[in-house]
Motif scaffolding. Structure first.
Motif: not given
Length: 141
Positions: A18-20, A57-60, A81-89, A114-117
């Motif tokens: 999953i990429h997002g 929501h993904f728990d990783c 509580d800063m906005k941490v925006l990520v491109g993830f795999h 559930k997933s693995r980051l």
């Protein structure tokens, strides 16, 4: 040739990747009663039209070594509580049921993803690129 796998052959896998784009939340070290401690995060992935964004929501479990290093560096930003925006795999998506313990949905069944980051393509903290201090973080911009 037999159907058995020889010791020199590597196992074959079917990958579900999953990429997002999403927000990094709930960074925590988990210490199970039986097993080894692991680093865990929740990612609130963005989906849908930009004028009506939905979140999944993904728990990783954080698996990639570079990802572990970067997540640990991001703990202060997430806790502030800063906005941490990520491109993830992510990889190895699984659904898991649970029972709500409180609130208006108490006693009802929910489904968690559930997933693995594995890695980040990029990271932004409050809109600014985060490069981290990892030796291989040059790909994270």
């Amino acid at each position: 040739m037999t159907s058995r796998q020889t010791t020199s052959e590597k196992p074959k896998y079917f990958d579900l990747d999953i990429h997002g784009i999403g927000y990094l939340n709930r960074v925590r070290e988990v210490t199970p009663e039986n097993g080894f401690p692991f680093l865990s995060v929740t990612i609130a992935a963005l989906r849908g039209p930009t004028d009506n964004v939905q979140h999944t929501h993904f728990d990783c479990v954080v698996s990639g070594e570079e990802a572990k290093d970067l997540v640990r560096q991001l703990i202060p930003a997430v806790e502030a509580d800063m906005k941490v925006l990520v491109g993830f795999h992510l990889s190895d998506l699984q659904a898991q049921t649970f029972t709500f313990k409180q609130g208006e949905r108490a006693g009802t069944t929910g489904v968690g993803l559930k997933s693995r980051l594995l890695r980040f393509q990029w990271i932004k903290v409050d809109g600014k690129a985060f490069l981290g201090t990892s030796a291989t973080s040059s790909a994270v911009a």
